[in-house]
Scaffold this motif. Structure first.
Motif, PDB file in Angstrom:
ATOM      1  N   PRO A   1       5.293  -0.799  -2.180  1.00 19.49           N
ATOM      2  CA  PRO A   1       3.879  -0.984  -1.854  1.00 19.49           C
ATOM      3  C   PRO A   1       3.512  -0.175  -0.623  1.00 19.49           C
ATOM      4  O   PRO A   1       4.251  -0.124   0.342  1.00 19.49           O
ATOM      5  N   SER A   2       2.416   0.477  -0.695  1.00 17.44           N
ATOM      6  CA  SER A   2       1.990   1.301   0.414  1.00 17.44           C
ATOM      7  C   SER A   2       0.513   1.070   0.633  1.00 17.44           C
ATOM      8  O   SER A   2      -0.241   0.929  -0.311  1.00 17.44           O
ATOM      9  N   GLN A   3       0.120   1.014   1.902  1.00 20.01           N
ATOM     10  CA  GLN A   3      -1.303   0.857   2.180  1.00 20.01           C
ATOM     11  C   GLN A   3      -1.992   2.208   2.224  1.00 20.01           C
ATOM     12  O   GLN A   3      -3.179   2.278   2.446  1.00 20.01           O
ATOM     13  N   ALA A   4      -1.200   3.256   2.062  1.00 17.40           N
ATOM     14  CA  ALA A   4      -1.786   4.576   2.186  1.00 17.40           C
ATOM     15  C   ALA A   4      -2.709   4.836   1.009  1.00 17.40           C
ATOM     16  O   ALA A   4      -2.323   4.659  -0.129  1.00 17.40           O
ATOM     17  N   PRO A   5      -3.922   5.278   1.292  1.00 17.96           N
ATOM     18  CA  PRO A   5      -4.823   5.564   0.192  1.00 17.96           C
ATOM     19  C   PRO A   5      -4.490   6.890  -0.454  1.00 17.96           C
ATOM     20  O   PRO A   5      -4.035   7.790   0.242  1.00 17.96           O
ATOM     21  N   PRO A   6      -4.708   7.016  -1.738  1.00 25.13           N
ATOM     22  CA  PRO A   6      -4.612   8.331  -2.345  1.00 25.13           C
ATOM     23  C   PRO A   6      -5.765   9.180  -1.858  1.00 25.13           C
ATOM     24  O   PRO A   6      -6.674   8.648  -1.239  1.00 25.13           O
ATOM     25  N   PRO A   7      -5.829  10.448  -2.034  1.00 28.06           N
ATOM     26  CA  PRO A   7      -4.878  11.256  -2.778  1.00 28.06           C
ATOM     27  C   PRO A   7      -3.855  11.887  -1.872  1.00 28.06           C
ATOM     28  O   PRO A   7      -3.982  11.826  -0.657  1.00 28.06           O
ATOM     29  N   ALA A   8      -2.875  12.498  -2.484  1.00 30.70           N
ATOM     30  CA  ALA A   8      -1.873  13.208  -1.697  1.00 30.70           C
ATOM     31  C   ALA A   8      -2.476  14.493  -1.164  1.00 30.70           C
ATOM     32  O   ALA A   8      -3.474  14.983  -1.659  1.00 30.70           O
TER      33      ALA A   8
ATOM     34  N   ALA B   1       6.581   9.871   9.783  1.00 26.99           N
ATOM     35  CA  ALA B   1       6.814   8.568  10.400  1.00 26.99           C
ATOM     36  C   ALA B   1       5.627   7.644  10.139  1.00 26.99           C
ATOM     37  O   ALA B   1       5.786   6.443   9.898  1.00 26.99           O
ATOM     38  N   ASP B   2       4.435   8.215  10.165  1.00 24.74           N
ATOM     39  CA  ASP B   2       3.228   7.437   9.900  1.00 24.74           C
ATOM     40  C   ASP B   2       3.227   6.922   8.463  1.00 24.74           C
ATOM     41  O   ASP B   2       2.959   5.744   8.203  1.00 24.74           O
ATOM     42  N   GLU B   3       3.557   7.776   7.527  1.00 22.13           N
ATOM     43  CA  GLU B   3       3.622   7.355   6.122  1.00 22.13           C
ATOM     44  C   GLU B   3       4.713   6.316   5.914  1.00 22.13           C
ATOM     45  O   GLU B   3       4.531   5.327   5.207  1.00 22.13           O
ATOM     46  N   PHE B   4       5.861   6.558   6.506  1.00 19.41           N
ATOM     47  CA  PHE B   4       6.973   5.636   6.288  1.00 19.41           C
ATOM     48  C   PHE B   4       6.644   4.260   6.850  1.00 19.41           C
ATOM     49  O   PHE B   4       6.983   3.236   6.258  1.00 19.41           O
ATOM     50  N   GLU B   5       5.971   4.239   7.966  1.00 21.62           N
ATOM     51  CA  GLU B   5       5.634   2.967   8.587  1.00 21.62           C
ATOM     52  C   GLU B   5       4.691   2.153   7.701  1.00 21.62           C
ATOM     53  O   GLU B   5       4.736   0.933   7.678  1.00 21.62           O
ATOM     54  N   ARG B   6       3.824   2.841   6.954  1.00 22.69           N
ATOM     55  CA  ARG B   6       2.956   2.124   6.015  1.00 22.69           C
ATOM     56  C   ARG B   6       3.768   1.453   4.927  1.00 22.69           C
ATOM     57  O   ARG B   6       3.453   0.353   4.482  1.00 22.69           O
ATOM     58  N   ALA B   7       4.800   2.145   4.461  1.00 20.70           N
ATOM     59  CA  ALA B   7       5.607   1.599   3.368  1.00 20.70           C
ATOM     60  C   ALA B   7       6.545   0.502   3.866  1.00 20.70           C
ATOM     61  O   ALA B   7       6.733  -0.513   3.194  1.00 20.70           O
TER      62      ALA B   7
END
Ligand SMILES: [Zn+2]
Length: 312
Positions: A24-31, A129-135
Protein backbone atom coordinates in the motif's frame (compact mmCIF):
# COMPACT_ATOMS: atom_id res chain seq x y z
CA UNK A 1 -19.07 -4.02 -31.81
CA UNK A 2 -15.47 -3.37 -32.76
CA UNK A 3 -15.38 -0.44 -30.41
CA UNK A 4 -16.74 -2.59 -27.57
CA UNK A 5 -14.08 -5.18 -28.17
CA UNK A 6 -11.43 -2.50 -28.11
CA UNK A 7 -12.80 -1.11 -24.85
CA UNK A 8 -12.72 -4.60 -23.37
CA UNK A 9 -9.15 -5.12 -24.57
CA UNK A 10 -8.13 -1.79 -23.12
CA UNK A 11 -9.69 -2.66 -19.75
CA UNK A 12 -7.86 -5.99 -19.74
CA UNK A 13 -4.60 -4.19 -20.47
CA UNK A 14 -5.25 -1.76 -17.64
CA UNK A 15 -5.95 -4.61 -15.19
CA UNK A 16 -2.98 -6.75 -16.12
CA UNK A 17 -0.54 -4.27 -14.75
CA UNK A 18 2.55 -6.03 -13.42
CA UNK A 19 3.18 -3.40 -10.80
CA UNK A 20 -0.11 -3.83 -8.98
CA UNK A 21 1.28 -5.99 -6.21
CA UNK A 22 3.05 -3.05 -4.68
CA UNK A 23 2.54 -2.63 -0.95
CA UNK A 24 0.00 0.00 0.00
CA UNK A 25 1.29 3.39 -0.91
CA UNK A 26 -0.15 6.81 -0.31
CA UNK A 27 1.69 8.09 -3.32
CA UNK A 28 -0.69 9.32 -5.96
CA UNK A 29 -0.26 8.25 -9.54
CA UNK A 30 1.03 8.89 -12.13
CA UNK A 31 4.62 7.85 -12.31
CA UNK A 32 7.21 10.26 -13.60
CA UNK A 33 8.49 7.73 -16.08
CA UNK A 34 8.17 9.46 -19.38
CA UNK A 35 10.06 7.21 -21.67
CA UNK A 36 7.88 5.67 -24.28
CA UNK A 37 9.54 2.30 -23.67
CA UNK A 38 7.19 1.48 -20.88
CA UNK A 39 3.95 2.76 -22.32
CA UNK A 40 1.66 0.17 -23.81
CA UNK A 41 0.36 0.98 -27.24
CA UNK A 42 -2.42 3.50 -27.09
CA UNK A 43 -5.89 2.33 -28.11
CA UNK A 44 -6.02 4.88 -30.87
CA UNK A 45 -9.06 3.36 -32.50
CA UNK A 46 -11.08 4.31 -29.44
CA UNK A 47 -10.90 7.93 -30.35
CA UNK A 48 -14.18 9.19 -31.76
CA UNK A 49 -14.82 12.60 -33.25
CA UNK A 50 -16.38 13.82 -30.00
CA UNK A 51 -13.39 12.69 -27.96
CA UNK A 52 -11.01 14.24 -30.40
CA UNK A 53 -12.18 17.69 -29.37
CA UNK A 54 -11.26 17.03 -25.73
CA UNK A 55 -7.78 17.62 -24.36
CA UNK A 56 -5.54 14.59 -24.94
CA UNK A 57 -5.83 12.02 -22.16
CA UNK A 58 -2.81 11.14 -20.03
CA UNK A 59 -0.99 8.28 -21.73
CA UNK A 60 -1.57 4.88 -20.24
CA UNK A 61 1.44 3.77 -18.22
CA UNK A 62 2.25 0.68 -16.30
CA UNK A 63 1.33 1.42 -12.74
CA UNK A 64 4.57 2.69 -11.28
CA UNK A 65 3.04 4.51 -8.37
CA UNK A 66 6.06 6.68 -7.77
CA UNK A 67 6.22 10.43 -8.26
CA UNK A 68 10.00 10.51 -7.89
CA UNK A 69 9.98 14.11 -6.78
CA UNK A 70 12.58 15.54 -4.46
CA UNK A 71 10.91 16.87 -1.31
CA UNK A 72 11.21 20.55 -0.43
CA UNK A 73 14.42 20.27 1.55
CA UNK A 74 17.26 22.79 1.29
CA UNK A 75 20.21 20.90 -0.20
CA UNK A 76 23.75 22.03 0.67
CA UNK A 77 25.97 22.48 -2.36
CA UNK A 78 29.38 23.86 -3.19
CA UNK A 79 29.73 27.37 -4.58
CA UNK A 80 30.87 25.93 -7.90
CA UNK A 81 27.27 24.76 -8.46
CA UNK A 82 26.03 28.34 -8.26
CA UNK A 83 28.68 29.29 -10.80
CA UNK A 84 27.40 26.61 -13.13
CA UNK A 85 30.50 24.43 -12.91
CA UNK A 86 30.15 20.67 -13.34
CA UNK A 87 30.97 17.77 -11.01
CA UNK A 88 33.35 17.26 -9.22
CA UNK A 89 33.68 20.96 -8.43
CA UNK A 90 29.95 21.10 -8.03
CA UNK A 91 28.67 18.55 -5.54
CA UNK A 92 25.53 18.36 -3.47
CA UNK A 93 25.43 17.04 0.04
CA UNK A 94 22.65 14.97 1.60
CA UNK A 95 20.62 17.24 3.91
CA UNK A 96 21.03 16.48 7.58
CA UNK A 97 18.76 13.61 8.62
CA UNK A 98 17.00 15.75 11.21
CA UNK A 99 15.69 17.92 8.36
CA UNK A 100 14.38 14.94 6.46
CA UNK A 101 11.27 14.28 8.53
CA UNK A 102 12.23 10.71 9.33
CA UNK A 103 12.69 9.68 5.71
CA UNK A 104 16.25 8.48 6.29
CA UNK A 105 19.13 8.53 8.68
CA UNK A 106 22.87 8.53 8.18
CA UNK A 107 24.57 5.13 8.36
CA UNK A 108 26.51 4.96 11.58
CA UNK A 109 29.90 4.56 9.88
CA UNK A 110 29.34 7.38 7.43
CA UNK A 111 30.70 10.84 8.19
CA UNK A 112 29.11 13.99 6.75
CA UNK A 113 32.20 14.49 4.62
CA UNK A 114 31.26 11.29 2.79
CA UNK A 115 27.76 12.52 2.08
CA UNK A 116 28.64 14.52 -1.05
CA UNK A 117 27.98 13.38 -4.61
CA UNK A 118 26.69 14.37 -8.00
CA UNK A 119 23.54 16.50 -7.79
CA UNK A 120 21.48 13.92 -9.69
CA UNK A 121 22.56 11.16 -7.28
CA UNK A 122 21.54 13.23 -4.28
CA UNK A 123 18.22 14.08 -5.94
CA UNK A 124 17.62 10.38 -6.57
CA UNK A 125 18.34 9.39 -2.97
CA UNK A 126 16.03 12.10 -1.63
CA UNK A 127 13.19 11.23 -3.99
CA UNK A 128 13.61 7.49 -3.39
CA UNK A 129 13.68 7.92 0.39
CA UNK A 130 10.49 9.97 0.13
CA UNK A 131 8.75 7.28 -1.91
CA UNK A 132 9.97 4.49 0.31
CA UNK A 133 8.77 6.26 3.41
CA UNK A 134 5.26 6.41 1.94
CA UNK A 135 5.27 2.66 1.43
CA UNK A 136 6.93 1.69 4.72
CA UNK A 137 6.89 4.63 7.13
CA UNK A 138 8.19 2.54 10.01
CA UNK A 139 11.12 0.98 8.12
CA UNK A 140 14.47 2.64 8.81
CA UNK A 141 16.42 3.53 5.67
CA UNK A 142 20.02 4.44 6.37
CA UNK A 143 22.04 6.30 3.74
CA UNK A 144 25.71 5.39 3.78
CA UNK A 145 28.66 6.69 1.80
CA UNK A 146 28.29 8.67 -1.40
CA UNK A 147 31.70 9.97 -2.50
CA UNK A 148 34.18 8.30 -0.19
CA UNK A 149 37.37 7.52 -2.09
CA UNK A 150 40.05 5.81 -0.05
CA UNK A 151 40.52 2.55 1.77
CA UNK A 152 36.84 1.91 2.46
CA UNK A 153 35.85 1.40 -1.15
CA UNK A 154 37.14 0.51 -4.56
CA UNK A 155 34.47 2.79 -6.04
CA UNK A 156 32.52 5.73 -4.55
CA UNK A 157 34.86 8.15 -6.31
CA UNK A 158 32.83 9.41 -9.30
CA UNK A 159 29.70 10.77 -7.67
CA UNK A 160 27.58 7.86 -8.90
CA UNK A 161 27.65 5.38 -6.00
CA UNK A 162 25.73 5.22 -2.75
CA UNK A 163 25.23 2.52 -0.12
CA UNK A 164 21.71 2.08 1.24
CA UNK A 165 20.68 -0.02 4.24
CA UNK A 166 17.23 -1.20 5.30
CA UNK A 167 17.90 -1.95 8.93
CA UNK A 168 16.48 -5.28 10.06
CA UNK A 169 15.03 -6.05 6.64
CA UNK A 170 18.00 -7.12 4.53
CA UNK A 171 19.35 -10.65 4.68
CA UNK A 172 22.08 -9.91 7.14
CA UNK A 173 22.66 -7.14 9.64
CA UNK A 174 25.98 -5.39 10.02
CA UNK A 175 25.60 -5.17 13.77
CA UNK A 176 29.09 -3.79 14.38
CA UNK A 177 32.02 -5.41 16.09
CA UNK A 178 32.34 -8.00 13.35
CA UNK A 179 28.88 -9.42 14.03
CA UNK A 180 26.69 -10.19 11.04
CA UNK A 181 23.47 -11.85 12.31
CA UNK A 182 21.02 -13.26 9.76
CA UNK A 183 17.83 -11.21 9.80
CA UNK A 184 15.72 -14.02 8.38
CA UNK A 185 16.75 -16.77 10.77
CA UNK A 186 13.97 -17.96 13.07
CA UNK A 187 11.33 -16.00 11.15
CA UNK A 188 8.27 -17.52 9.48
CA UNK A 189 8.13 -17.70 5.71
CA UNK A 190 5.50 -14.94 5.73
CA UNK A 191 7.70 -12.69 7.84
CA UNK A 192 10.66 -13.25 5.56
CA UNK A 193 8.53 -12.51 2.52
CA UNK A 194 7.36 -9.28 4.09
CA UNK A 195 10.96 -8.21 4.67
CA UNK A 196 11.91 -9.17 1.13
CA UNK A 197 9.03 -7.05 -0.19
CA UNK A 198 10.55 -4.04 1.55
CA UNK A 199 13.89 -4.69 -0.08
CA UNK A 200 12.35 -5.23 -3.49
CA UNK A 201 10.22 -2.11 -3.15
CA UNK A 202 13.31 0.01 -2.57
CA UNK A 203 14.88 -1.52 -5.67
CA UNK A 204 11.74 -0.83 -7.73
CA UNK A 205 11.69 2.78 -6.59
CA UNK A 206 15.33 3.22 -7.57
CA UNK A 207 14.63 1.71 -10.98
CA UNK A 208 11.49 3.77 -11.52
CA UNK A 209 13.16 7.02 -10.50
CA UNK A 210 16.13 6.40 -12.82
CA UNK A 211 13.99 5.12 -15.69
CA UNK A 212 15.81 1.81 -15.32
CA UNK A 213 19.30 3.34 -15.39
CA UNK A 214 20.62 1.79 -12.19
CA UNK A 215 22.66 -1.13 -10.95
CA UNK A 216 22.23 -2.55 -7.47
CA UNK A 217 24.57 -5.04 -5.88
CA UNK A 218 22.59 -7.17 -3.43
CA UNK A 219 22.88 -10.82 -2.56
CA UNK A 220 19.49 -12.48 -2.31
CA UNK A 221 18.59 -14.67 -5.26
CA UNK A 222 14.87 -14.53 -4.44
CA UNK A 223 14.86 -10.73 -4.52
CA UNK A 224 17.09 -10.60 -7.59
CA UNK A 225 14.82 -12.95 -9.58
CA UNK A 226 11.64 -11.10 -8.66
CA UNK A 227 13.11 -7.69 -9.19
CA UNK A 228 14.53 -8.58 -12.59
CA UNK A 229 11.21 -10.07 -13.70
CA UNK A 230 9.45 -6.88 -12.65
CA UNK A 231 12.11 -4.69 -14.27
CA UNK A 232 11.82 -6.52 -17.58
CA UNK A 233 8.02 -6.31 -17.46
CA UNK A 234 8.25 -2.51 -17.23
CA UNK A 235 10.09 -2.39 -20.53
CA UNK A 236 13.14 -0.75 -18.98
CA UNK A 237 16.40 -1.20 -20.84
CA UNK A 238 19.48 -1.77 -18.68
CA UNK A 239 22.31 0.71 -19.08
CA UNK A 240 25.04 -0.81 -21.28
CA UNK A 241 27.85 0.13 -18.93
CA UNK A 242 26.08 -0.92 -15.75
CA UNK A 243 24.73 -4.25 -16.95
CA UNK A 244 21.91 -6.09 -15.23
CA UNK A 245 20.11 -3.78 -12.81
CA UNK A 246 20.53 -6.12 -9.85
CA UNK A 247 23.45 -8.46 -9.33
CA UNK A 248 24.99 -10.46 -6.51
CA UNK A 249 28.42 -9.28 -5.42
CA UNK A 250 30.74 -9.96 -2.52
CA UNK A 251 29.50 -10.86 0.97
CA UNK A 252 29.16 -7.27 2.10
CA UNK A 253 26.18 -6.93 -0.18
CA UNK A 254 24.04 -9.11 2.06
CA UNK A 255 23.44 -6.15 4.37
CA UNK A 256 23.24 -3.22 1.99
CA UNK A 257 22.51 -2.08 -1.54
CA UNK A 258 25.48 -0.70 -3.40
CA UNK A 259 23.70 1.53 -5.92
CA UNK A 260 25.38 2.89 -9.06
CA UNK A 261 23.85 5.26 -11.60
CA UNK A 262 25.21 6.64 -14.88
CA UNK A 263 27.18 9.89 -14.82
CA UNK A 264 24.58 11.53 -17.04
CA UNK A 265 21.58 10.65 -14.87
CA UNK A 266 19.13 13.56 -15.10
CA UNK A 267 18.29 15.63 -12.07
CA UNK A 268 14.86 14.92 -10.59
CA UNK A 269 12.37 17.69 -10.08
CA UNK A 270 12.07 19.14 -6.61
CA UNK A 271 9.04 20.47 -4.76
CA UNK A 272 9.45 24.24 -4.45
CA UNK A 273 11.12 25.40 -1.27
CA UNK A 274 8.93 27.39 1.04
CA UNK A 275 9.39 31.14 1.09
CA UNK A 276 12.51 32.26 2.88
CA UNK A 277 14.32 28.92 2.61
CA UNK A 278 17.36 28.57 0.41
CA UNK A 279 19.99 25.97 -0.41
CA UNK A 280 23.04 26.49 1.81
CA UNK A 281 26.42 27.02 0.17
CA UNK A 282 29.08 24.96 1.92
CA UNK A 283 32.66 23.95 1.18
CA UNK A 284 33.28 20.32 0.29
CA UNK A 285 35.14 19.18 3.40
CA UNK A 286 37.73 16.40 3.14
CA UNK A 287 37.09 13.53 5.55
CA UNK A 288 39.28 13.07 8.62
CA UNK A 289 42.21 10.69 8.12
CA UNK A 290 41.07 7.07 8.56
CA UNK A 291 43.48 6.38 11.42
CA UNK A 292 41.95 9.22 13.44
CA UNK A 293 38.47 7.73 13.19
CA UNK A 294 38.48 3.94 13.64
CA UNK A 295 35.24 3.31 11.74
CA UNK A 296 36.64 5.09 8.69
CA UNK A 297 39.39 2.56 8.28
CA UNK A 298 36.93 -0.28 7.71
CA UNK A 299 37.05 -1.70 4.25
CA UNK A 300 33.94 -2.17 2.17
CA UNK A 301 35.30 -5.14 0.30
CA UNK A 302 35.50 -8.75 1.35
CA UNK A 303 35.72 -9.02 5.12
CA UNK A 304 38.54 -11.49 4.54
CA UNK A 305 40.59 -8.76 2.89
CA UNK A 306 41.02 -6.89 6.12
CA UNK A 307 44.60 -7.90 6.66
CA UNK A 308 45.56 -6.70 3.19
CA UNK A 309 44.20 -3.20 3.69
CA UNK A 310 47.03 -0.69 3.77
CA UNK A 311 46.67 1.67 6.71
CA UNK A 312 48.26 5.09 6.60
ZN1 LIG B 1 29.14 0.82 -1.99
Amino acid sequence: MAVRLLVLAWLLLACSDPGSDEPPSQAPPPARVTDSNDAPAQPEALETPSQATQPPAEPTRPSLPYRCRVPALPIPRSRACVRGQPYPRCKWQMPHATLAGGRYRRWRNTVVEHWWGRPALVSLILAAADEFERAYPEQVLAVGDLDAPGPRHSTHDRGVDVDLYLLGAMRVENAGGGRYPNNYEGKSEAEVEELRSRVETLARILAACTNGQVRIYYNDEAVIDRFLAWYDAQGFRPNDELGRPMQAHNRLHEFHFHVTVPEDLPLLEREPLTEGRADPIAPIEPPPPPNSAPHLSSMNRRPGDWAAVPRE
